[in-house]
Design a protein around this motif. Sequence first.
Motif, PDB file in Angstrom:
ATOM      1  N   PHE A 153      10.308  -6.798  -4.612  1.00  0.00           N
ATOM      2  CA  PHE A 153      10.950  -7.070  -3.317  1.00  0.00           C
ATOM      3  C   PHE A 153      11.952  -8.203  -3.499  1.00  0.00           C
ATOM      4  CE2 PHE A 153       6.726  -5.345  -2.634  1.00  0.00           C
ATOM      5  CZ  PHE A 153       7.050  -4.193  -1.942  1.00  0.00           C
ATOM      6  N   VAL A 154      13.215  -7.850  -3.474  1.00  0.00           N
ATOM      7  CA  VAL A 154      14.263  -8.784  -3.865  1.00  0.00           C
ATOM      8  C   VAL A 154      14.807  -9.552  -2.671  1.00  0.00           C
ATOM      9  CG1 VAL A 154      16.577  -8.957  -4.868  1.00  0.00           C
ATOM     10  CG2 VAL A 154      14.890  -7.360  -5.843  1.00  0.00           C
ATOM     11  N   ASP A 155      15.009  -8.837  -1.580  1.00  0.00           N
ATOM     12  CA  ASP A 155      15.556  -9.459  -0.370  1.00  0.00           C
ATOM     13  C   ASP A 155      15.234  -8.523   0.798  1.00  0.00           C
ATOM     14  OD1 ASP A 155      16.882 -11.135   1.349  1.00  0.00           O
ATOM     15  OD2 ASP A 155      18.784 -11.127   0.249  1.00  0.00           O
ATOM     16  N   TRP A 156      15.666  -8.925   1.975  1.00  0.00           N
ATOM     17  CA  TRP A 156      15.417  -8.121   3.174  1.00  0.00           C
ATOM     18  C   TRP A 156      15.897  -6.684   2.962  1.00  0.00           C
ATOM     19  CZ3 TRP A 156      18.324  -5.775   7.190  1.00  0.00           C
ATOM     20  CH2 TRP A 156      17.590  -5.511   8.359  1.00  0.00           C
ATOM     21  N   MET A 157      15.016  -5.744   3.007  1.00  0.00           N
ATOM     22  CA  MET A 157      15.330  -4.325   2.834  1.00  0.00           C
ATOM     23  C   MET A 157      16.000  -4.024   1.494  1.00  0.00           C
ATOM     24  SD  MET A 157      14.526  -2.897   5.940  1.00  0.00           S
ATOM     25  CE  MET A 157      15.580  -1.909   6.980  1.00  0.00           C
ATOM     26  N   THR A 158      15.705  -4.836   0.508  1.00  0.00           N
ATOM     27  CA  THR A 158      16.318  -4.623  -0.795  1.00  0.00           C
ATOM     28  C   THR A 158      15.247  -4.697  -1.879  1.00  0.00           C
ATOM     29  OG1 THR A 158      18.281  -5.761   0.024  1.00  0.00           O
ATOM     30  CG2 THR A 158      18.137  -5.425  -2.353  1.00  0.00           C
ATOM     31  N   SER A 159      15.164  -3.640  -2.677  1.00  0.00           N
ATOM     32  CA  SER A 159      14.176  -3.619  -3.763  1.00  0.00           C
ATOM     33  C   SER A 159      14.879  -3.759  -5.104  1.00  0.00           C
ATOM     34  CB  SER A 159      13.391  -2.297  -3.731  1.00  0.00           C
ATOM     35  OG  SER A 159      14.182  -1.270  -4.295  1.00  0.00           O
ATOM     36  N   ALA A 160      14.074  -3.868  -6.138  1.00  0.00           N
ATOM     37  CA  ALA A 160      14.626  -4.020  -7.483  1.00  0.00           C
ATOM     38  C   ALA A 160      15.050  -2.684  -8.091  1.00  0.00           C
ATOM     39  CB  ALA A 160      13.592  -4.701  -8.385  1.00  0.00           C
ATOM     40  N   LEU A 161      14.874  -1.612  -7.353  1.00  0.00           N
ATOM     41  CA  LEU A 161      15.254  -0.303  -7.897  1.00  0.00           C
ATOM     42  C   LEU A 161      16.762  -0.232  -8.111  1.00  0.00           C
ATOM     43  CD1 LEU A 161      13.092   2.112  -5.681  1.00  0.00           C
ATOM     44  CD2 LEU A 161      12.788   1.652  -8.139  1.00  0.00           C
ATOM     45  N   GLU A 162      17.148   0.287  -9.273  1.00  0.00           N
ATOM     46  CA  GLU A 162      18.574   0.525  -9.535  1.00  0.00           C
ATOM     47  C   GLU A 162      18.991   1.795  -8.789  1.00  0.00           C
ATOM     48  OE1 GLU A 162      20.555  -1.451 -11.207  1.00  0.00           O
ATOM     49  OE2 GLU A 162      18.952  -2.840 -11.769  1.00  0.00           O
ATOM     50  N   PRO A 163      20.278   1.947  -8.542  1.00  0.00           N
ATOM     51  CA  PRO A 163      20.723   3.123  -7.777  1.00  0.00           C
ATOM     52  C   PRO A 163      20.284   4.447  -8.408  1.00  0.00           C
ATOM     53  CG  PRO A 163      22.519   1.553  -7.997  1.00  0.00           C
ATOM     54  CD  PRO A 163      21.388   1.026  -8.834  1.00  0.00           C
ATOM     55  N   ASP A 164      20.101   4.480  -9.726  1.00  0.00           N
ATOM     56  CA  ASP A 164      19.718   5.759 -10.352  1.00  0.00           C
ATOM     57  C   ASP A 164      18.211   5.873 -10.555  1.00  0.00           C
ATOM     58  OD1 ASP A 164      19.437   3.849 -12.319  1.00  0.00           O
ATOM     59  OD2 ASP A 164      20.285   5.106 -13.920  1.00  0.00           O
ATOM     60  N   GLU A 165      17.463   4.908 -10.017  1.00  0.00           N
ATOM     61  CA  GLU A 165      16.014   4.918 -10.227  1.00  0.00           C
ATOM     62  C   GLU A 165      15.259   5.510  -9.042  1.00  0.00           C
ATOM     63  OE1 GLU A 165      14.453   1.469 -13.217  1.00  0.00           O
ATOM     64  OE2 GLU A 165      15.242   0.792 -11.280  1.00  0.00           O
ATOM     65  N   LEU A 166      14.161   6.174  -9.402  1.00  0.00           N
ATOM     66  CA  LEU A 166      13.281   6.777  -8.404  1.00  0.00           C
ATOM     67  C   LEU A 166      11.902   6.137  -8.540  1.00  0.00           C
ATOM     68  CD1 LEU A 166      12.848   9.216  -6.395  1.00  0.00           C
ATOM     69  CD2 LEU A 166      12.123  10.518  -8.404  1.00  0.00           C
ATOM     70  N   LEU A 167      11.328   5.717  -7.433  1.00  0.00           N
ATOM     71  CA  LEU A 167       9.950   5.213  -7.450  1.00  0.00           C
ATOM     72  C   LEU A 167       9.025   6.421  -7.528  1.00  0.00           C
ATOM     73  CD1 LEU A 167       7.979   2.787  -7.107  1.00  0.00           C
ATOM     74  CD2 LEU A 167       8.071   3.223  -4.653  1.00  0.00           C
ATOM     75  N   THR A 168       8.262   6.495  -8.600  1.00  0.00           N
ATOM     76  CA  THR A 168       7.402   7.680  -8.764  1.00  0.00           C
ATOM     77  C   THR A 168       5.945   7.401  -8.433  1.00  0.00           C
ATOM     78  OG1 THR A 168       7.091   7.139 -11.099  1.00  0.00           O
ATOM     79  CG2 THR A 168       8.865   8.693 -10.549  1.00  0.00           C
ATOM     80  N   GLY A 169       5.523   6.151  -8.601  1.00  0.00           N
ATOM     81  CA  GLY A 169       4.109   5.880  -8.344  1.00  0.00           C
ATOM     82  C   GLY A 169       3.838   4.390  -8.271  1.00  0.00           C
ATOM     83  N   ILE A 170       2.633   4.078  -7.862  1.00  0.00           N
ATOM     84  CA  ILE A 170       2.233   2.683  -7.727  1.00  0.00           C
ATOM     85  C   ILE A 170       0.919   2.531  -8.477  1.00  0.00           C
ATOM     86  CG2 ILE A 170       1.578   0.824  -6.151  1.00  0.00           C
ATOM     87  CD1 ILE A 170       3.581   3.770  -4.849  1.00  0.00           C
ATOM     88  N   ARG A 171       0.906   1.591  -9.396  1.00  0.00           N
ATOM     89  CA  ARG A 171      -0.280   1.354 -10.219  1.00  0.00           C
ATOM     90  C   ARG A 171      -1.026   0.156  -9.632  1.00  0.00           C
ATOM     91  NH1 ARG A 171      -2.116  -0.844 -14.922  1.00  0.00           N
ATOM     92  NH2 ARG A 171      -3.162   0.626 -16.300  1.00  0.00           N
ATOM     93  N   VAL A 172      -2.241   0.437  -9.144  1.00  0.00           N
ATOM     94  CA  VAL A 172      -3.023  -0.621  -8.509  1.00  0.00           C
ATOM     95  C   VAL A 172      -4.225  -0.935  -9.401  1.00  0.00           C
ATOM     96  CG1 VAL A 172      -4.290  -1.292  -6.435  1.00  0.00           C
ATOM     97  CG2 VAL A 172      -2.345   0.285  -6.260  1.00  0.00           C
ATOM     98  N   PRO A 173      -4.301  -2.184  -9.928  1.00  0.00           N
ATOM     99  CA  PRO A 173      -5.426  -2.522 -10.815  1.00  0.00           C
ATOM    100  C   PRO A 173      -6.757  -2.423 -10.080  1.00  0.00           C
ATOM    101  CG  PRO A 173      -3.801  -4.327 -10.669  1.00  0.00           C
ATOM    102  CD  PRO A 173      -3.389  -3.307  -9.693  1.00  0.00           C
ATOM    103  N   LYS A 174      -7.766  -1.961 -10.794  1.00  0.00           N
ATOM    104  CA  LYS A 174      -9.112  -1.959 -10.209  1.00  0.00           C
ATOM    105  C   LYS A 174      -9.607  -3.402 -10.170  1.00  0.00           C
ATOM    106  CE  LYS A 174     -10.250   2.654 -11.925  1.00  0.00           C
ATOM    107  NZ  LYS A 174     -11.060   3.423 -12.898  1.00  0.00           N
ATOM    108  N   PRO A 175     -10.150  -3.842  -9.073  1.00  0.00           N
ATOM    109  CA  PRO A 175     -10.456  -5.268  -8.921  1.00  0.00           C
ATOM    110  C   PRO A 175     -11.755  -5.695  -9.606  1.00  0.00           C
ATOM    111  CG  PRO A 175     -11.002  -4.097  -6.892  1.00  0.00           C
ATOM    112  CD  PRO A 175     -10.435  -3.077  -7.842  1.00  0.00           C
ATOM    113  N   GLY A 176     -12.619  -4.762  -9.888  1.00  0.00           N
ATOM    114  CA  GLY A 176     -13.926  -5.184 -10.379  1.00  0.00           C
ATOM    115  C   GLY A 176     -14.877  -5.470  -9.225  1.00  0.00           C
ATOM    116  N   GLU A 177     -16.055  -5.991  -9.557  1.00  0.00           N
ATOM    117  CA  GLU A 177     -17.103  -6.152  -8.540  1.00  0.00           C
ATOM    118  C   GLU A 177     -16.925  -7.420  -7.699  1.00  0.00           C
ATOM    119  OE1 GLU A 177     -19.643  -3.865  -7.965  1.00  0.00           O
ATOM    120  OE2 GLU A 177     -18.322  -2.732  -9.321  1.00  0.00           O
ATOM    121  N   GLY A 178     -17.501  -7.369  -6.508  1.00  0.00           N
ATOM    122  CA  GLY A 178     -17.692  -8.596  -5.743  1.00  0.00           C
ATOM    123  C   GLY A 178     -16.545  -9.034  -4.847  1.00  0.00           C
ATOM    124  N   TRP A 179     -15.598  -8.199  -4.634  1.00  0.00           N
ATOM    125  CA  TRP A 179     -14.460  -8.596  -3.811  1.00  0.00           C
ATOM    126  C   TRP A 179     -14.633  -8.149  -2.363  1.00  0.00           C
ATOM    127  CZ3 TRP A 179     -10.126 -11.391  -5.381  1.00  0.00           C
ATOM    128  CH2 TRP A 179     -10.066 -11.677  -6.754  1.00  0.00           C
TER     129      TRP A 179
END
Lengths: 281, 797
Positions: A153-179
């Motif tokens: 997230f670079v600025d208001w309504m602006t992401s780090a994606l380049e004009p030729d880039e497509l967001l394909t997925g989001i990798r969310v780390p597994k947190p482990g126990e106790g959260w």
Amino acid sequence: MIPASFDYVRPESVDEALEALTDAGEDAKIIAGGQSLMPLLRMRLAMPDTLIDLDRLDSLRDVRDDGDAIVIGALATHHRVLRDPLVRAHAPLLVRATAKVADPAVRHRGTFGGALAHADPASDLPAVAVALDAELLARSARGERRIPAADFFVDWMTSALEPDELLTGIRVPKPGEGWGVHYEKFHRTAQAWAIVGVACAVRRDDGRVGDARVALTNMGPVPVRCRAVEEALAGGAAIRDAAELAAEGTEPPSDLDGSAEYRTHLAAVLTARALAAAAAV
Amino acid sequence: MTEVGSPRLRSEDARLVTGRTRWTDNMTPAGTLHVAYLRSPIAHARITRVDTEPAKGRPGVVAVLSGADLADEQGSLPCAWVVTEDMRLPEHPPMAVDEVRYVGEPVACVVARDPYAAVDALEEIDVDYEPLPAVVDMEAALEEGADLVHEGLGTNSSYTWVFENGDVDAALRDAPVLIERRYVQQRLIPTAMEPRSVLCVPEGDEFTLYSSTQIPHILRLMLATVTGVPEHRLRVVAPDVGGGFGSKLQVYGEEVIALLLARRLGRPVKWTESRSEGNMTVHHGRDQIQRLTLAAERDGRLRGIKVELLADMGAYLMLVTPGIPLLGAFMYSGVYKMDAYSLTCTGVFTTKMPTDAYRGAGRPEATFAIERLMDELAAELDLDPVEVRRRNWIRHEEFPYDTVAGLTYDSGDYESATERALELFAYDKLRAEQADRRERRDPVQLGIGVSVFTEMCGLAPSRVLGSLSYGAGGWEHASVRVLPSGKVEVVTGTSPHGQGHETAWAQITADRLGVPFEDVRVLHGDTAVSHKGMDTYGSRSLAVGGVALYSACEKVVDKARKVAAHLLEASEQDLEFSGGRFSVRGVEQEGRTIQEVATAAFAAHDLPDGVEPSLDSDATFDPENFSFPHGTHLCAAEVDTETGMVRLRSYVALDDVGKVVNPVIVEGQVHGGLAQGIAQALFEEAVYDAEGNLTTTTMADYLIPTAADLPEFVTERTETPATTNPLGVKGVGEAGTIASTPAVVNAIVDALRPYGVRDVPMPCTPERVWRALRDESPPDLAEPGAGGGLGSAGGAR
């Protein structure tokens, strides 16, 4: 409320989509669920030359296990995210926050990836991605890269994606126990955006909060990670005292829903509440 | 014979909720052209140049017109209520010619073969503006040397209207208790579900204009007057209309221009607004500043009230703009007895969208004022707010009662309504909880809001409207025809836009004529079908139009009795009419059903002397007096003192709307009214910035509540019939809106009173509540010298 005219492309595969992006150049917009972009098009606040519709890219709708993380396809709808067993098992904070996004109609059309790529700081999910240290998977004809949410997230309504880039997925780390987790959304009506939102995950350690991850919605042009709060908690501070630091380093907006001063106040109150709720789990 | 009072589901709803019906925008006759408007982006400016040429060259464009192009034929939009002899009434061209005076004012239009081409071509119109000062603050607008909205008038004041009864100065002088307050009734946007839409179809020198309007009859007359199209060559149709709340009680420039364009181009033309266009240019509601002084004895009895109003007219006077605050002028004494009252109202021009009728129209503002003041009086005297009202209200045995504001309330029973409301609300239990939370210094405090109200409905006795210089009467018309097959058509002059008249009117008719509900069809909203009428607004349809229908039914029965007596060779006096059948008293087997009588009247083979063929009738009703629904509303609100968030916990609406024709419809009206009244208290506000830009043009900025934001409503009724009409009905369209706003704000202030809070401006947003708390010290609860008290920011939890 009629959009300006545009060329419309509906690729059948990710490769076709990337090709279309490269061909269209700077003035292309990608549309997924359309829940944020359609109003902008209709009000002519966005007037792209080309609209690339990802509707046929079913391969980007799935959620898969990736060892120490789960990978959520960018086109998974909020509705899908809410019900997916992997997400429910490994990213409960995302489930909580997603349940607060707009209303059921929006959640059936809108996508997780779209909500992040849109990079609206008032939207709930960017703060969650930042709190969870998610990585955003971007692809282009040039290859694939992982972008940490904190850099995405670079600025208001602006992401780090380049004009030729497509967001394909989001990798969310597994947190482990106790959260324990909580998303505290403060808004005037059920369908309204957050005036301030607090996403947090905490791990109880010997009866007190040790590890904590806290990020704020709508406290600046990008979602804000509250490092000061996290460090205070790690250093043994009580929740209420740590929460007083929530607005540190933020640049909250002033608008019809609330002044910057009020948001600063809310950030502390709501962070304390969110931490308490998360710690109680 | 029990249709009236039965909770029938509305027969019109299937088509309305699915949208498979004649909404204006659903109709596109062959060859229809589409209109789009270029609107002023500036609050106030001289138009120095409009270049429409580039737009004319765009594909699909048929015509592009500026205000100057229509200047000779567009006339001036009408104001039908000249409230004082010296009222300043500026010209109001449907499309601006020389000057724009609010953001959104039409400057030019494109007519094209499809709506897309029309909107695209707008971008090619070039307009030069020479900016003039915006005038946004009413109080500043009245100061010496203020910038003017209309240079030629020399002032921003449109009129000053005065009402006095009794000696207010004497009542205020030496009064043991004086409550002085300044309340602001914020500007609201009506937000009907169906946007405005108009379609005008020319046929030779005749025109049919379809519009999403509340007032087809009034609109026809006004369009004829403005454009010169003869009234008898113009048919106006209000097909199904999706809500109005007063905003479609208007003659809009877009309606006039649709007629002009159809005349000029000889083809059907259509325009439908977008939501953000509507937020800017549907007339707004409320927007008043009230300076109030209430005088009372130490025992709480009222001496009198002095009201000084500023009412924002906006940039022009539209259909009934100047009269709206005056509809409230008769309600400032509320349900209470007092001897002295004065009101001064000044209408003020600003560079904003004009205001006009919005659900309640003047009465919510007045009711808010008196009900807020009664709570403040109770606090001042340390009395329970219900008790201070009890000491002042008109008791049931005192009706009919002539109020200090000049009305005669015919009936009411405030005691019973209040008693039942308190019971349903569990008032004492909630007061105990409130005390407990105060004691515990709970960060979430509980407040209880009381609102005991009445309103004048059933607009209106024509002679009263005449005395107020209103431009028309207040009667209503109905006709009933029993067709040869025995089915019944009812034609009403009312114009439903969501109220359910088709169902309620059929229930009344079914009972009066003794025919099945399903055999009755109700026709409305088309000047070619309903040849006279005064349309729907001001909770008038049932109390005036329903009574006209009742009379028309009685006339049909009277005529049928003559025919039946003739057929049965009996005298009229010997006939009984029951269950839709005439029979000879004592000889029950001898009889004729009303359907048989209709067939005989149609055939006309054997009619008594002097009876014309066909079983039908016409009736008009002009009420002698208004009707006065009343009720007691109670609201419990939880106020989070740390964030300022207000959550409504429970709400009891005890209404007395007289006799009820259909309880489901009444319930729906109350629920919707509550949502809108609560929305004024908590959510809605049309905000103009200092430059006169409307900043709430979308539903993301102009918040309207959904079911998720509202508490469950407990609704019940007492039934004190109106004495001024044979149905005993009063009207219910506005009650919820009028009663609920002060109930909610009273609850919020009640919760925060221990912190020294005496008011929170509307809408009571979380930030405003928080600021009200911060601005006041907490004298009752704060521990001296202790930080982090309840009133401080970021308190303990």
